[in-house]
Design a protein around this motif. Sequence first.
Motif, PDB file in Angstrom:
ATOM      1  N   ARG A 263     110.312  -2.336  39.883  1.00 17.91           N
ATOM      2  CA  ARG A 263     110.304  -2.198  41.341  1.00 17.91           C
ATOM      3  C   ARG A 263     108.902  -1.918  41.853  1.00 17.91           C
ATOM      4  N   TYR A 264     108.197  -0.998  41.232  1.00 19.35           N
ATOM      5  CA  TYR A 264     106.862  -0.644  41.712  1.00 19.35           C
ATOM      6  C   TYR A 264     105.864  -1.780  41.503  1.00 19.35           C
ATOM      7  N   ARG A 265     106.014  -2.518  40.425  1.00 15.43           N
ATOM      8  CA  ARG A 265     105.125  -3.673  40.241  1.00 15.43           C
ATOM      9  C   ARG A 265     105.345  -4.707  41.339  1.00 15.43           C
ATOM     10  N   GLN A 266     106.605  -4.879  41.730  1.00 18.24           N
ATOM     11  CA  GLN A 266     106.887  -5.816  42.811  1.00 18.24           C
ATOM     12  C   GLN A 266     106.261  -5.350  44.119  1.00 18.24           C
ATOM     13  N   LEU A 267     106.112  -4.052  44.280  1.00 17.41           N
ATOM     14  CA  LEU A 267     105.482  -3.494  45.480  1.00 17.41           C
ATOM     15  C   LEU A 267     103.956  -3.520  45.389  1.00 17.41           C
ATOM     16  N   GLY A 268     103.434  -4.078  44.295  1.00 18.15           N
ATOM     17  CA  GLY A 268     101.983  -4.215  44.154  1.00 18.15           C
ATOM     18  C   GLY A 268     101.305  -3.043  43.483  1.00 18.15           C
ATOM     19  N   LEU A 269     102.072  -2.163  42.835  1.00 19.59           N
ATOM     20  CA  LEU A 269     101.503  -0.998  42.160  1.00 19.59           C
ATOM     21  C   LEU A 269     101.527  -1.193  40.650  1.00 19.59           C
ATOM     22  N   ALA A 270     100.487  -0.709  40.005  1.00 17.58           N
ATOM     23  CA  ALA A 270     100.451  -0.769  38.544  1.00 17.58           C
ATOM     24  C   ALA A 270     101.369   0.318  37.979  1.00 17.58           C
ATOM     25  N   TRP A 271     101.824   0.111  36.757  1.00 16.81           N
ATOM     26  CA  TRP A 271     102.671   1.096  36.091  1.00 16.81           C
ATOM     27  C   TRP A 271     101.996   1.518  34.799  1.00 16.81           C
ATOM     28  N   SER A 272     101.988   2.813  34.542  1.00 17.46           N
ATOM     29  CA  SER A 272     101.316   3.341  33.362  1.00 17.46           C
ATOM     30  C   SER A 272     102.301   4.127  32.502  1.00 17.46           C
ATOM     31  N   ALA A 273     102.064   4.104  31.192  1.00 15.15           N
ATOM     32  CA  ALA A 273     102.907   4.890  30.285  1.00 15.15           C
ATOM     33  C   ALA A 273     102.820   6.374  30.601  1.00 15.15           C
ATOM     34  N   ALA A 274     101.707   6.791  31.241  1.00 13.59           N
ATOM     35  CA  ALA A 274     101.549   8.204  31.601  1.00 13.59           C
ATOM     36  C   ALA A 274     102.596   8.638  32.614  1.00 13.59           C
ATOM     37  N   TYR A 275     103.130   7.682  33.390  1.00 12.04           N
ATOM     38  CA  TYR A 275     104.169   8.026  34.365  1.00 12.04           C
ATOM     39  C   TYR A 275     105.484   8.408  33.681  1.00 12.04           C
ATOM     40  N   GLU A 276     105.595   8.045  32.406  1.00 10.49           N
ATOM     41  CA  GLU A 276     106.805   8.365  31.656  1.00 10.49           C
ATOM     42  C   GLU A 276     106.597   9.527  30.680  1.00 10.49           C
ATOM     43  N   LYS A 277     105.352   9.740  30.228  1.00 12.01           N
ATOM     44  CA  LYS A 277     105.125  10.706  29.157  1.00 12.01           C
ATOM     45  C   LYS A 277     104.165  11.840  29.518  1.00 12.01           C
ATOM     46  N   GLY A 278     103.438  11.720  30.607  1.00 13.50           N
ATOM     47  CA  GLY A 278     102.419  12.720  30.918  1.00 13.50           C
ATOM     48  C   GLY A 278     102.991  14.108  31.173  1.00 13.50           C
ATOM     49  N   GLU A 279     102.192  15.130  30.883  1.00 12.75           N
ATOM     50  CA  GLU A 279     102.640  16.509  31.079  1.00 12.75           C
ATOM     51  C   GLU A 279     102.248  17.001  32.469  1.00 12.75           C
ATOM     52  N   TRP A 280     103.101  17.812  33.058  1.00 10.39           N
ATOM     53  CA  TRP A 280     102.814  18.431  34.350  1.00 10.39           C
ATOM     54  C   TRP A 280     101.853  19.604  34.134  1.00 10.39           C
ATOM     55  N   ASN A 281     100.998  19.850  35.134  1.00  9.32           N
ATOM     56  CA  ASN A 281     100.098  20.989  35.015  1.00  9.32           C
ATOM     57  C   ASN A 281     100.837  22.288  35.347  1.00  9.32           C
ATOM     58  N   ALA A 282     100.183  23.388  35.027  1.00  9.89           N
ATOM     59  CA  ALA A 282     100.835  24.695  35.165  1.00  9.89           C
ATOM     60  C   ALA A 282     101.183  25.012  36.617  1.00  9.89           C
ATOM     61  N   ASP A 283     100.326  24.594  37.558  1.00  9.15           N
ATOM     62  CA  ASP A 283     100.594  24.885  38.965  1.00  9.15           C
ATOM     63  C   ASP A 283     101.846  24.161  39.447  1.00  9.15           C
ATOM     64  N   ALA A 284     102.001  22.895  39.042  1.00  6.68           N
ATOM     65  CA  ALA A 284     103.174  22.136  39.459  1.00  6.68           C
ATOM     66  C   ALA A 284     104.447  22.726  38.863  1.00  6.68           C
ATOM     67  N   LEU A 285     104.375  23.131  37.593  1.00  3.27           N
ATOM     68  CA  LEU A 285     105.552  23.701  36.934  1.00  3.27           C
ATOM     69  C   LEU A 285     105.945  25.057  37.530  1.00  3.27           C
ATOM     70  N   ALA A 286     104.952  25.768  38.058  1.00  2.00           N
ATOM     71  CA  ALA A 286     105.222  27.092  38.605  1.00  2.00           C
ATOM     72  C   ALA A 286     105.647  27.056  40.064  1.00  2.00           C
ATOM     73  N   PHE A 287     105.570  25.887  40.691  1.00  2.00           N
ATOM     74  CA  PHE A 287     105.900  25.779  42.126  1.00  2.00           C
ATOM     75  C   PHE A 287     107.376  26.049  42.363  1.00  2.00           C
ATOM     76  N   ARG A 288     107.640  26.989  43.274  1.00  2.00           N
ATOM     77  CA  ARG A 288     108.994  27.319  43.673  1.00  2.00           C
ATOM     78  C   ARG A 288     109.060  27.433  45.187  1.00  2.00           C
ATOM     79  N   TRP A 289     110.220  27.178  45.728  1.00  2.00           N
ATOM     80  CA  TRP A 289     110.441  27.414  47.152  1.00  2.00           C
ATOM     81  C   TRP A 289     110.706  28.892  47.375  1.00  2.00           C
ATOM     82  N   ASN A 290     109.949  29.479  48.311  1.00  2.00           N
ATOM     83  CA  ASN A 290     110.216  30.866  48.665  1.00  2.00           C
ATOM     84  C   ASN A 290     111.443  30.945  49.560  1.00  2.00           C
ATOM     85  N   SER A 291     112.214  31.970  49.403  1.00  2.00           N
ATOM     86  CA  SER A 291     113.456  32.117  50.195  1.00  2.00           C
ATOM     87  C   SER A 291     113.105  32.298  51.676  1.00  2.00           C
TER      88      SER A 291
END
Length: 291
Positions: A263-291
């Motif tokens: 789908r994304y290639r059809q939209l003109g975007l490249a696709w990388s294996a990193a989109y399937e296997k890359g690790e999230w950084n600590a800030d992203a993993l720690a992100f929570r919604w405050n009540s």
Amino acid sequence: MIQEHSLLEHFYAYVQSIPENGLKDDDSELYLRVANIQCSGSYVFVTIESGIFGDNGKVYDVETGVMKYPKNYSDSMTTSSRVVMYLPPMASTAMFAVEKVGDSRGFFLLNSFVAAMHQRDDSFIYRTGNIYEADDWAETSKLVKIEVTAYKKTLSHRGGLEDSPIVANLSQELTPPKGEHAFVDWFKKKILNRQIDVVSLFDVSEDLDKKSSIILEKDGRQKKIELGKTGSPLFREVLTDNGDLPLDDDKFLQKTAEAAASRYRQLGLAWSAAYEKGEWNADALAFRWNS
């Protein structure tokens, strides 16, 4: 970026915020709880248990006909299924894939997330829509097989079954003539555009429940797409047939990643294996919604 975080990170924070006792929508009588969350690359993968509640009833053992226990209004008989949200860097559209298992309600999670995002910041507009078969991978592939399955066909005494009739499923298929690998493109387009009723191509009794699907091929890969009824043009790739064991998580993620990449290639975007296997950084993993 929305309030310094991507929409994908907000979805991750949202599913983390769902209480252990789940979500309950009294208007639609839907119930959903999160069983597992996994994030990697450019996706968030969630295992859910969902179903409906409301109306008293009973649960029976269908083998013996014995009632096992009563069902109260607040009880929900759930089905486990999986959903995954993809959002590669630089993409303006996220993809939300839902595993349809029985009466599972994966889209309830998407709609709940959109509603929650509106509450967090009403200056943003979140548009959602279904992907149409003819808009996606099917448009540039080749039609190599057409299948129809009719359910609960009764085999009568004409077949020598004199003692009692036998109920079975009847499967039929159409393939290109010998020496040809695929049907002509105009035939495939008419099927995808609902200009041809596939079931009418087969000799199947009108009083049977029927399901039709097509096998499409491109670059050595095949996809089986179930044809929806007129007015329901959802893109649906058949990952397993009825009665087959469900895919394990790794295989399920592989299949949804292949669909997202197409789908994304059809939209003109490249696709990388990193989109399937890359690790999230600590800030992203720690992100929570405050009540």
